[in-house]
Design a protein around this motif. Structure first.
Motif, mmCIF file in Angstrom:
data_model
loop_
_atom_site.group_PDB
_atom_site.id
_atom_site.type_symbol
_atom_site.label_atom_id
_atom_site.label_comp_id
_atom_site.label_asym_id
_atom_site.label_seq_id
_atom_site.Cartn_x
_atom_site.Cartn_y
_atom_site.Cartn_z
ATOM 1 N N GLY A 1 -36.284 46.026 11.502
ATOM 2 C CA GLY A 1 -37.163 47.045 12.053
ATOM 3 C C GLY A 1 -37.740 46.675 13.410
ATOM 4 N N LEU A 2 -38.528 47.598 13.929
ATOM 5 C CA LEU A 2 -39.216 47.423 15.202
ATOM 6 C C LEU A 2 -40.702 47.696 15.031
ATOM 7 N N VAL A 3 -41.494 46.984 15.827
ATOM 8 C CA VAL A 3 -42.924 47.263 15.916
ATOM 9 C C VAL A 3 -43.190 47.506 17.399
ATOM 10 N N ASN A 4 -42.977 48.740 17.825
ATOM 11 C CA ASN A 4 -43.063 49.061 19.247
ATOM 12 C C ASN A 4 -44.440 48.776 19.836
ATOM 13 N N LYS A 5 -45.479 49.034 19.051
ATOM 14 C CA LYS A 5 -46.837 48.839 19.556
ATOM 15 C C LYS A 5 -47.119 47.378 19.855
ATOM 16 N N LEU B 1 -35.523 50.274 10.498
ATOM 17 C CA LEU B 1 -34.346 50.881 11.112
ATOM 18 C C LEU B 1 -33.105 50.799 10.225
ATOM 19 N N ALA B 2 -33.016 49.787 9.371
ATOM 20 C CA ALA B 2 -31.799 49.616 8.579
ATOM 21 C C ALA B 2 -32.079 48.801 7.328
ATOM 22 N N HIS B 3 -31.301 49.084 6.283
ATOM 23 C CA HIS B 3 -31.308 48.327 5.038
ATOM 24 C C HIS B 3 -29.909 47.756 4.822
ATOM 25 N N GLN B 4 -29.826 46.609 4.180
ATOM 26 C CA GLN B 4 -28.521 46.020 3.865
ATOM 27 C C GLN B 4 -28.629 45.219 2.574
ATOM 28 N N ILE C 1 -40.297 37.361 12.724
ATOM 29 C CA ILE C 1 -40.900 38.214 13.756
ATOM 30 C C ILE C 1 -40.494 37.639 15.104
ATOM 31 N N GLN C 2 -39.868 38.455 15.936
ATOM 32 C CA GLN C 2 -39.446 37.996 17.254
ATOM 33 C C GLN C 2 -40.076 38.866 18.340
ATOM 34 N N LEU C 3 -40.708 38.205 19.307
ATOM 35 C CA LEU C 3 -41.323 38.923 20.412
ATOM 36 C C LEU C 3 -40.267 39.403 21.397
ATOM 37 N N LEU C 4 -40.410 40.638 21.841
ATOM 38 C CA LEU C 4 -39.535 41.190 22.870
ATOM 39 C C LEU C 4 -40.032 40.770 24.251
ATOM 40 N N PRO C 5 -39.178 40.878 25.262
ATOM 41 C CA PRO C 5 -39.590 40.442 26.614
ATOM 42 C C PRO C 5 -40.860 41.120 27.121
ATOM 43 N N GLU C 6 -41.143 42.346 26.630
ATOM 44 C CA GLU C 6 -42.326 43.081 27.101
ATOM 45 C C GLU C 6 -43.627 42.629 26.428
ATOM 46 N N ALA C 7 -43.554 41.679 25.501
ATOM 47 C CA ALA C 7 -44.733 41.264 24.744
ATOM 48 C C ALA C 7 -45.839 40.747 25.664
ATOM 49 N N LEU D 1 -45.360 36.169 -2.493
ATOM 50 C CA LEU D 1 -45.402 37.624 -2.345
ATOM 51 C C LEU D 1 -44.220 38.282 -3.055
ATOM 52 N N ILE D 2 -43.032 37.691 -2.898
ATOM 53 C CA ILE D 2 -41.855 38.242 -3.561
ATOM 54 C C ILE D 2 -41.993 38.106 -5.078
ATOM 55 N N HIS D 3 -42.530 36.983 -5.525
ATOM 56 C CA HIS D 3 -42.745 36.782 -6.967
ATOM 57 C C HIS D 3 -43.727 37.809 -7.529
ATOM 58 N N GLN D 4 -44.675 38.239 -6.708
ATOM 59 C CA GLN D 4 -45.638 39.268 -7.130
ATOM 60 C C GLN D 4 -45.029 40.673 -7.123
ATOM 61 N N GLY D 5 -43.790 40.781 -6.653
ATOM 62 C CA GLY D 5 -43.122 42.075 -6.642
ATOM 63 C C GLY D 5 -43.140 42.796 -5.311
ATOM 64 N N LYS D 6 -43.619 42.132 -4.256
ATOM 65 C CA LYS D 6 -43.646 42.762 -2.939
ATOM 66 C C LYS D 6 -42.217 42.918 -2.406
ATOM 67 N N THR D 7 -41.923 44.087 -1.868
ATOM 68 C CA THR D 7 -40.619 44.324 -1.275
ATOM 69 C C THR D 7 -40.608 43.817 0.167
ATOM 70 N N PRO D 8 -39.420 43.666 0.758
ATOM 71 C CA PRO D 8 -39.382 43.277 2.175
ATOM 72 C C PRO D 8 -40.192 44.220 3.066
ATOM 73 N N GLU D 9 -40.110 45.535 2.799
ATOM 74 C CA GLU D 9 -40.883 46.493 3.596
ATOM 75 C C GLU D 9 -42.386 46.264 3.432
ATOM 76 N N GLU D 10 -42.810 46.031 2.203
ATOM 77 C CA GLU D 10 -44.247 45.851 1.941
ATOM 78 C C GLU D 10 -44.780 44.586 2.590
ATOM 79 N N ILE D 11 -43.962 43.547 2.657
ATOM 80 C CA ILE D 11 -44.400 42.314 3.306
ATOM 81 C C ILE D 11 -44.630 42.559 4.795
ATOM 82 N N LEU D 12 -43.708 43.284 5.424
ATOM 83 C CA LEU D 12 -43.890 43.603 6.841
ATOM 84 C C LEU D 12 -45.095 44.509 7.057
#
Length: 292
Positions: free
Chosen positions: A8-12, A227-230, A178-184, A205-216
Motif C-alpha cells: 500500500g501507500l500512505v500518501n499523506k 493497493l494489492a493483496h497476494q 515502511i519505506q520513505l519516499l523521496p518526497e518525505a 499482533l498476528i497472534h491476537q488475530g490482527k490482519t496485515p491491513e489492521e496492523i498498518l
C-alpha cells in the motif's frame, strides 16, 4: 487465518508500506526441515522480508536472500520468484538459545553478526545482480533496515517476528516494512518514529488475530491505501529432472567416480528434504545425454 501479503501507500506521510502474515508457511517450513525454535524464528523472519521484497519487484524475478553471520546456525537462505511462493533452509536447524533476562529466542546469538546479508536478483540476464552488507545484529529485522539504507538508499522500518509455542510449533509469524519516499519530510520521519516507540511486537499482533491491513491501520489509521493483496505459500519446486540436471552439471571425472565407485546416487533437496535415487544405469544415461 490464511497467509497473505498486502502492499500500500500512505500518501499523506510519503511512504509505501508492506505487511504479511506468514504463520502457516513458517510452520510448514518448520515441519519439513525439522527446525528448532531459533531456526524457525531466523528463517521465518527472513522469509517474511523476502516475500515483502518480492512484492517490490517485477513478477517472476528470482530473489534470493543469503544470510551468514558466523554463528552456529550457519547459512539462512530464502528464495522466491516474486509470485507469492517461497522456500528456504537453515544449515544447522538444531540450535537453540534464549536470552536469560527476557527468555526470548536469542536469534542474533544463533545467527551471529560476523558476516553478511546478501541479496541476489536474477532477472533472466547473463549475470544476476548481487548486493551485500555487513550484518549488524543477526536479529534479521535490523539487518534488513540497514541493508535498505546502505544498499538501496531507502530509509526503512523493518519489523518481523515469529512466536513459537512450547511444543515448537509456530503460533504466529509475519512482519511489516515502511519505506520513505523521496518526497518525505522531517515531519513524516518524526511521525513514523513516534509511532514506532513502544509499538507491540508484530508476532504478538498476528497472534491476537490482527490482519496485515489492521496492523498498518494501527500505525497510519485511514491514511493507508491498500493497493494489492497476494496469497503466500511455502512451496518447493524440486523435481527428479532438476536433480538430474544437477548431476549432469558435475565435472566428468566426478560423475565417473560416482558411477564406478558408488554405483548410484541419493540426492536430498535442502528445501523440503525429499530424496531422489539414481541407479548406476540412471547415471550412465545422464552421462551419455551430457555428451550428445
Amino acid at each position: 487465518m490464511k497467509d497473505y501479503l498486502v502492499r500500500g501507500l500512505v500518501n499523506k506521510r510519503n511512504a509505501r508500506v508492506f505487511a504479511v502474515n506468514t504463520t502457516n508457511l513458517t510452520n510448514k517450513a518448520r515441519e519439513e526441515l525439522g527446525l528448532w525454535p531459533c531456526a524457525s524464528a531466523a528463517l521465518g523472519r527472513t522469509m517474511a522480508v523476502t516475500l515483502m521484497m518480492g512484492a517490490m519487484n517485477k513478477d517472476q524475478e528470482k530473489l534470493t536472500v543469503n544470510i551468514n553471520g558466523g554463528g552456529e546456525m550457519g547459512t539462512v537462505l530464502a528464495t522466491t520468484h516474486c509470485d507469492g511462493k517461497i522456500k528456504g533452509f537453515v544449515a544447522n536447524p538444531e540450535v537453540h538459545y534464549e536470552y536469560n533476562s527476557t527468555k526470548k529466542l536469542a536469534v542474533g546469538m544463533c545467527v551471529g553478526n560476523n558476516g553478511t546479508l546478501q541479496v541476489i536478483r536474477d532477472m533472466g540476464l547473463k549475470q544476476p545482480m548481487t548486493s551485500e552488507v555487513q550484518l549488524q545484529t543477526g536479529e534479521i529485522g535490523d539487518d534488513f533496515a540497514y541493508y535498505f539504507y546502505v544498499s538501496e538508499q531507502v530509509p526503512s522500518v523493518v519489523s518481523v517476528g515469529v512466536l513459537v509455542d512450547t511444543d515448537n510449533s509456530v503460533l504466529s509469524a509475519g512482519g511489516f516494512i515502511i519505506q520513505l519516499l523521496p518526497e518525505a519530510t522531517d515531519e513524516d520521519i518524526t511521525f513514523i518514529e513516534n509511532k514506532m516507540k513502544g509499538f507491540p511486537p508484530v508476532s504478538d499482533l498476528i497472534h491476537q488475530g490482527k490482519t496485515p491491513e489492521e496492523i498498518l491501520e494501527m500505525i497510519f489509521g485511514d491514511e493507508v491505501e491498500i493497493l494489492a493483496h497476494q496469497d503466500v505459500f511455502y512451496e518447493c519446486d524440486c523435481s527428479r529432472e532438476k536433480m538430474a540436471e544437477a548431476l549432469a552439471a558435475l565435472p566428468d571425472t566426478e560423475l565417473e567416480a560416482i558411477i564406478n565407485e558408488d554405483h548410484g546416487a541419493d540426492l536430498k533437496c535442502q528445501f523440503c528434504h525429499k530424496s531422489y535415487h539414481f541407479s548406476e544405469d540412471d547415471l550412465k544415461q545422464i552421462q551419455e545425454n551430457k555428451h550428445q
